[in-house]
Each structure stands twice: as C-alpha cells, then as structure tokens.
Design an enzyme around this catalytic site. Structure first.
Site, short mmCIF file in Angstrom:
data_model
loop_
_atom_site.label_atom_id
_atom_site.label_comp_id
_atom_site.label_asym_id
_atom_site.label_seq_id
_atom_site.Cartn_x
_atom_site.Cartn_y
_atom_site.Cartn_z
N LYS A 243 0.83 -1.19 0.00
CA LYS A 243 0.00 0.00 0.00
C LYS A 243 0.87 1.25 0.00
O LYS A 243 1.96 1.26 0.58
CB LYS A 243 -0.87 0.04 1.27
CG LYS A 243 -1.97 -0.99 1.37
CD LYS A 243 -2.69 -0.84 2.71
CE LYS A 243 -3.79 -1.86 2.91
NZ LYS A 243 -4.94 -1.61 2.06
N ARG A 317 -10.41 -11.51 2.52
CA ARG A 317 -11.36 -12.51 2.02
C ARG A 317 -10.77 -13.90 2.04
O ARG A 317 -11.51 -14.89 2.14
CB ARG A 317 -11.82 -12.13 0.62
CG ARG A 317 -10.74 -12.17 -0.45
CD ARG A 317 -11.12 -11.39 -1.69
NE ARG A 317 -11.15 -9.95 -1.42
CZ ARG A 317 -11.58 -9.04 -2.29
NH1 ARG A 317 -12.00 -9.40 -3.49
NH2 ARG A 317 -11.57 -7.76 -1.97
#
Length: 471
Positions: A243, A317
């Site tokens: 990120k 997820r």
C-alpha cells in the site's frame, strides 16, 4: 462500564439540565419568568448545540439550558453536552418520558465520556455526571456502552501492541469472564488442522506474530446456533502489493471486524440469550518478507477450492474463506461475518453506512429494520450473481479479485459466498470501523457500527428467558 452515570443521593442536589428545542423555549420561559432576563441577555435561543448556564443567587450554577435538535431525529443530541458543561452532577429536567428516550440519553452521555488515552501522560478532564434517567433500560445501556468501548479500544490500539497474539488474549479474557471456552490454533497448527489460507496470508509475519484461528464457544450446545466470523488482520501492509503510505496509515484498524464480533459476543453473553454462540476470528498480520504470498500464486482453501491470488492486498477474504467454511460446517441458524473488507464499499456508501450483503431476504430485512429502529443504519447491496464471472480464473477454481475496476464490494461478497454454501442464512457486513471526524458521542478513531442493530435482531429471534418463564 457506564462512566459518568450516577445514582441520585440525598446529600448532593444535582443541577437541573433542561433540554429544549427552539419551539419549547418560549413555553419554558413563560413558566420560569425569573430566568427570562438572563436568557435574553446572553442571546440564548435554543439553537441545537447551544448552552445557557443560569447563575444562582449564591453565585453558583442554578440550572443549565441546552438547545437540542429533536431527539427523535437525532438520538445523539444530548451527547454533545458533557464536553461543554462544567464538572458536576446533573439531572435531566424534565426526565425523558419514554424508555427509549431515557435509554438513549444515558447511552449518549456515557459514550460522550469515552477517550482513548492509554498513551497520554496528562490526566483526563473530569467530565460531568448525570443521574440515571428513571425510565432507562440500564441493562441495554450498559451492554451497548461496554461493547462499543471494547470495539473502540481494540481498533484504536497500535498494531505494535495488538497483534494476533494480543487479539487472541482479548478473546480469551472475554471468554473467561462469561464462562465460554476459547481455543486458538497457532502457526503450523493451522496447516495440521487444515486452515491453509489463514496460514498462507499470515506466514510472512515474524515468529512473534504468527497467524492463528481463534474459536470461542458459549451457551447450551443444544440451543440454536448463531455463529459470528470477524476479520482479524491486525495490520495490513498490503503484502508484496504494498500500500502507499496514505492508505497504510490506518491499517491498524483492519482487525475491526474481529473487534465487532467480540463486542457483539459480549452483548449476547451478557444478556444470556438462549443460543449456542460461536465466534471465529482468523488473526494475521499481512506483512512483507521472503515468505509472503505473491501475485498469481494459487492456494488451496479449507473447502478444497483453489484460489488464484490477484492482489496480495485482498487478503481479508482469503482468511475469511477458511473461517466461513468451518462455520458453515456446523449449519448454524444464523451466520454473520463482519470485515473491514473493501474500499469500494466506502466509496459507494461512505464511512457511516456499513454495506450489507445477504443470501436471505428475511435476515436482511430484519437487520435493516433494526438499523432504522436503533439509529444504527446499514444499506443493502446486491449479491449480483452475473458478476461472479468477474472472478473466473484460467488456472484455479476462483480468482481472489476481479481484474476490472467495478463492483469491488459485490465481487468480494460473491467470493465469500462461495465458502458459505447453500441453505444457510448468512449476512456479510463490510464496515469502516473508524470515525474520520468527531461528532457527539462518537470521537475520532475506532468506532462500532451495526452492533445495536445486530444485537436487536438476535435478541428478537432468541429472546432471553425471564425469571417468570423458568419452570
């Protein structure tokens, strides 16, 4: 955990705190003519958020007038007052005339006193105390306040002080308090017990921050099963798909889903709801090292489905996939997962509205209705089946992300649905878990969203037995 809520005593007379809307000010002045000159001199008109302190004959504080919006429209309206009133003891005059209004007055007041000051050396300001409104549901207020504080505290903790081990410790402490059991599978044990996705996501972290699966159970094994699954990414660097600093800054909050299910579990256990509660938290740190998973790697999940990794920053997820597979194996009557999962949900709905996905219309409508009733709103987004094609992979059973820029929250929910299986009433909440700016009762920082709504749904379906019900 109801700070700044006190009992009335006979020795100390509290100051009257008079909440007034603009339309109520005139009639109040008509019945309190001695205060009119002062109120008009200071220009108090009961604008929402305004305050007028009335001096007494001895120079002390005789009463405080508080301008409010309609509490029916904004139940947080009283929560603006504790930060502005002088320290002391206050009572509402008149008291709220319904249990809901009284309970909200108490809840807003105590949550307005929340401050995450663990790392502050200066003492905290001593806030004002409020006499409990007589019609308040004290159990509801205490549960909501404590659960909210727990969520806020966990989310606000720096990642250096809240890794997977510490998150497991918080779960174990909650379990011990309510007589629940809490088992944690750590490191290589995840492979031995077939949680490969949790292991793969967390293996890049140091030995001290090994991945784990936290499994808390409580209640009668024969009672209806309610299972909660929370994303516990204690820090998310993005992995090899690193990120940028602006996106990484708040990633201590990426375990917000785990914090939420612990808060909801606290409410369920404290209320003694007649359910068999299970809480599953895959706890990891998404770190960068030679052991980190790579884009286009293929991993095998607990369910046996293979997943092609499209982006290592879509790790939540993956760990939820293993936990949901385990949860579905018990065939619970209600399965809820909560996760700080996608920026796409925030782009669509902003920080205050959790995105709700569900394969069960009744469950979804119950949650939405409870959100409206509890001033804890959500917004339902569709599990649009045609978008499942966006997760097709040429080399695996499913891709972890879509290659396109669209419907990111929906494709994430569709990915999770693959691991729930048919026939289970399942809801997925994609939450922010953070206030970007302070509002009454809701300071900047970690925040609990949808807790009151979810608890209301579960309590309505499985109401606690009263003493008169026994026997």
């Amino acid at each position: 955990m109801t700070e700044h809520l006190i009992e009335q005593d006979t020795e100390t007379k509290p100051v009257a705190l008079v909440p007034l809307t603009k339309t109520q000010l005139g009639p109040w002045l008509d019945s309190h003519d001695s205060a009119r000159t002062w109120v008009e001199a200071v220009g108090f008109s009961a604008e929402a958020g305004s305050l007028c302190l009335l001096p007494g004959p001895d120079g002390g504080l005789a009463a405080a007038l508080a301008g409010l919006a309609d509490p029916a429209e904004d139940p947080w309206s009283l929560a603006a007052l504790p930060a502005r009133l002088p320290p002391g003891r206050y009572r509402l005059d008149p008291e709220p005339d319904t249990p809901r209004a009284a309970s909200w007055a108490a809840l807003g007041w105590t949550l307005a006193g929340y401050s995450f000051d663990r790392y502050k050396s200066a003492p905290r300001r001593d806030g004002p105390d409020l006499v409990w409104p007589s019609l308040a549901d004290r159990g509801w207020v205490a549960r909501c306040a404590e659960a909210t504080r727990l969520v806020r505290d966990l989310v606000n903790l720096p990642a250096a002080d809240l890794g997977p081990a510490e998150l497991a410790g918080a779960s174990e402490a909650l379990a011990a308090r309510f007589g629940a059991t809490c088992r944690t599978i750590v490191g290589d044990g995840l492979l031995a017990e077939n949680y490969p996705a949790v292991y793969t996501v967390g293996r890049a972290a140091s030995t001290a921050r090994r991945p784990r699966l936290i499994d808390l159970t409580w209640g009668d094994p024969e009672a209806p099963r309610v299972t909660l699954v929370g994303k516990g990414v204690c820090f998310d660097s993005g992995g090899l798909d690193l990120k940028p600093s602006s996106s990484m800054k708040l990633m201590k909050k990426d375990m917000g889903g785990a914090a939420h299910v612990l808060g909801l579990a606290l409410m369920i256990m404290d209320a003694k709801l007649p359910v068999r509660l299970r809480v599953l938290i895959p706890a990891v740190e998404n770190a960068v090292s030679a052991e980190a998973m790579r884009p286009l790697d293929v991993l095998t999940t607990r369910k046996g489905l293979t997943v092609e990794i499209g982006n290592t920053d879509a790790e939540g997820r993956l760990i939820l996939a293993d936990a949901l597979t385990e949860a579905a194996g018990d065939a619970p009557e209600m399965l809820i997962d909560i996760a700080t999962l996608t920026g796409a949900a925030r782009t669509a709905l902003g920080p205050d509205l959790p995105a709700l996905f569900s394969n069960d219309d009744r469950l979804a409508e119950d949650i939405l209705a409870a959100g409206r009733a509890e001033a804890d709103p959500l917004w339902r987004l569709p599990l649009h089946a045609p978008y499942r094609r966006l997760l097709d992979s040429k080399v695996a059973d499913i891709a972890s992300v879509s290659d396109g820029p669209y419907a990111g929250a929906i494709t994430a929910a569709l990915f999770l649905q693959e691991f729930v299986g048919p026939g289970l009433a399942w809801a997925h909440l994609d939450v922010m878990a953070w206030n970007g700016a302070a509002r009454p009762g809701r300071p900047e920082g970690g925040e609990a969203l949808a807790l009151r709504a979810l608890f209301a749904v579960i309590a309505a379906r499985y109401p606690a037995r009263s003493d008169t019900d026994a026997g």
